[in-house]
Write a protein that holds these residues in place. Sequence first.
Motif, PDB file in Angstrom:
ATOM      1  N   PRO A 298       0.811  -1.227   0.000  1.00 29.97           N
ATOM      2  CA  PRO A 298       0.000   0.000   0.000  1.00 29.97           C
ATOM      3  C   PRO A 298       0.841   1.272   0.000  1.00 29.97           C
ATOM      4  N   VAL A 299       1.965   1.253   0.720  1.00 27.82           N
ATOM      5  CA  VAL A 299       2.830   2.435   0.735  1.00 27.82           C
ATOM      6  C   VAL A 299       3.433   2.662  -0.644  1.00 27.82           C
TER       7      VAL A 299
ATOM      8  N   ARG B 227      -7.832   4.179   3.676  1.00 31.83           N
ATOM      9  CA  ARG B 227      -7.348   4.830   4.899  1.00 31.83           C
ATOM     10  C   ARG B 227      -7.095   6.298   4.544  1.00 31.83           C
ATOM     11  N   PHE B 228      -7.996   7.164   4.989  1.00 26.44           N
ATOM     12  CA  PHE B 228      -7.875   8.592   4.692  1.00 26.44           C
ATOM     13  C   PHE B 228      -6.926   9.235   5.699  1.00 26.44           C
TER      14      PHE B 228
ATOM     15  N   LEU C 209      -6.301   6.259  11.620  1.00 26.62           N
ATOM     16  CA  LEU C 209      -5.976   5.074  12.408  1.00 26.62           C
ATOM     17  C   LEU C 209      -6.702   3.809  11.953  1.00 26.62           C
ATOM     18  N   THR C 210      -7.688   3.936  11.073  1.00 29.26           N
ATOM     19  CA  THR C 210      -8.423   2.755  10.630  1.00 29.26           C
ATOM     20  C   THR C 210      -8.617   2.775   9.117  1.00 29.26           C
TER      21      THR C 210
ATOM     22  N   ARG D  62      -4.985  12.979   1.448  1.00 26.64           N
ATOM     23  CA  ARG D  62      -4.304  11.844   0.849  1.00 26.64           C
ATOM     24  C   ARG D  62      -4.964  10.536   1.311  1.00 26.64           C
ATOM     25  N   VAL D  63      -4.828   9.499   0.489  1.00 28.04           N
ATOM     26  CA  VAL D  63      -5.509   8.236   0.771  1.00 28.04           C
ATOM     27  C   VAL D  63      -4.565   7.070   0.542  1.00 28.04           C
ATOM     28  N   LEU D  64      -4.480   6.170   1.534  1.00 27.39           N
ATOM     29  CA  LEU D  64      -3.787   4.894   1.376  1.00 27.39           C
ATOM     30  C   LEU D  64      -4.814   3.828   1.008  1.00 27.39           C
ATOM     31  N   LEU D  65      -4.493   3.016   0.005  1.00 29.58           N
ATOM     32  CA  LEU D  65      -5.435   2.006  -0.482  1.00 29.58           C
ATOM     33  C   LEU D  65      -4.833   0.614  -0.432  1.00 29.58           C
TER      34      LEU D  65
END
Length: 432
Positions: free
Chosen positions: A204-205, A249-250, A257-258, A295-298
């Motif tokens: 994801p990173v 994960r916004f 955190l979630t 930013r968004v982690l997916l």
Amino acid sequence: MKRAPAVLLVIAGGLAVIGLWWSSAVVTASGAALTTAVAELAGMIASYLVCIQLLLIARVPWLERAVGLDRLVAWHTVVGTSTLFLVLTHVGFMIIGQWITAGHGPVAAYLGLFGLYPDMLTATIGTAALLLAGLLSARALRRLLPYEVWYWSHVTIYGAIFLTFLHQISAGPVFVGHPVTRGLWIALYAATAACIVLWRIALPVLRFAQHRFEVVAVVPESARMTSVWIRSRRPELLDVRPGQFLLFRFLARGHVLTAHPYSISNLPADGLMRITVADLGDHSGRLRELPVGTRVLLEGPFGGFVGRRRTGGVLLIAGGAGIGPIRGLAEQFAWMGRSVTVVYRASRGDDLALYGELAEQPAVNLIPLIGRRTELGFDPLDAASLGHHVPDAAQREAFVCGPPTMIAKTADSLRALGVPTAHVHFEELSFA
């Protein structure tokens, strides 16, 4: 079956664990020795199943392609329940064995184990954390808890597993004085941890570094539904299909955190994708306040809620937030030239999010079913009603997305209407 190799691999591993236990087990007619041997076997199998349970949700690509994430999550739940029972068996039989040997009560017998085996304190803490997480995962309690409570109780499992692992290595008769088996066991846990780090964290990173996902618009769709538009700076790398979902994960206050699972509600194009989420009073209710530019982690995409056939008509049935993936599928199937009928179930007219978008598509036959069952006097999704609105349902490939109760009712109706089981696909809005 694609999942057969995975099942056979798990069984083979379990048999190997039993073989390791047998190689060092001391099984005699003595009650204490017998109960202790049973406790050790239960503990080893439970420890093995912990790794299997983690690998099922480690996002291992070949495993997800072979089995499917929805089935992996179901297996994860079953394996987790079995693991908890084995942990209780291990603890209970160890206490009984010591009770028989020392002749004291159960509390004294348990305390006596601290003088016989190393790392008992860490094992006790870890076991308590595992049992608590398992209790909070029970369906009756899970429905009453906020997602965040469930999520963080599961995060603590990683620490609990580490604590119990120390006890296994230092006290297990299979490992004490046996460097080969000890090394194999450490390798099993290290490989499991590596899979989690690689596919749950590093990937994801890396994807974030490539795409730089960010929120570009937040649109209220109804009183209880909100759409969030997300853009990728590398649209040529965006590989997600309507009907699939991702874990979002916004990176904003109250969200970072979630990670939550949401389905795509459009046909992604030009690096833009959209999620449409119902306000359920927790994390989802705060999405309307997301700042543009977040930013968004997916993680993902996941799910097999996509078309298997290339021709023929489709019947899409949505309830509540299920309109998200159904909206994306409707656009895709219309673009493919397939005959599209969308049945949209809602208790009130102002709950029909994205209705205008669907109504504007000339290739989509949109059928709203509005009203509460108590007010209507019947269920709009029963076989008679559904057959009336979609008389050719048996000739269509069906996709149903909504709450579990709606899924169950619609499944019965489609079966009664003669829709082949192989042509029916469900997406239950209950990933956790």
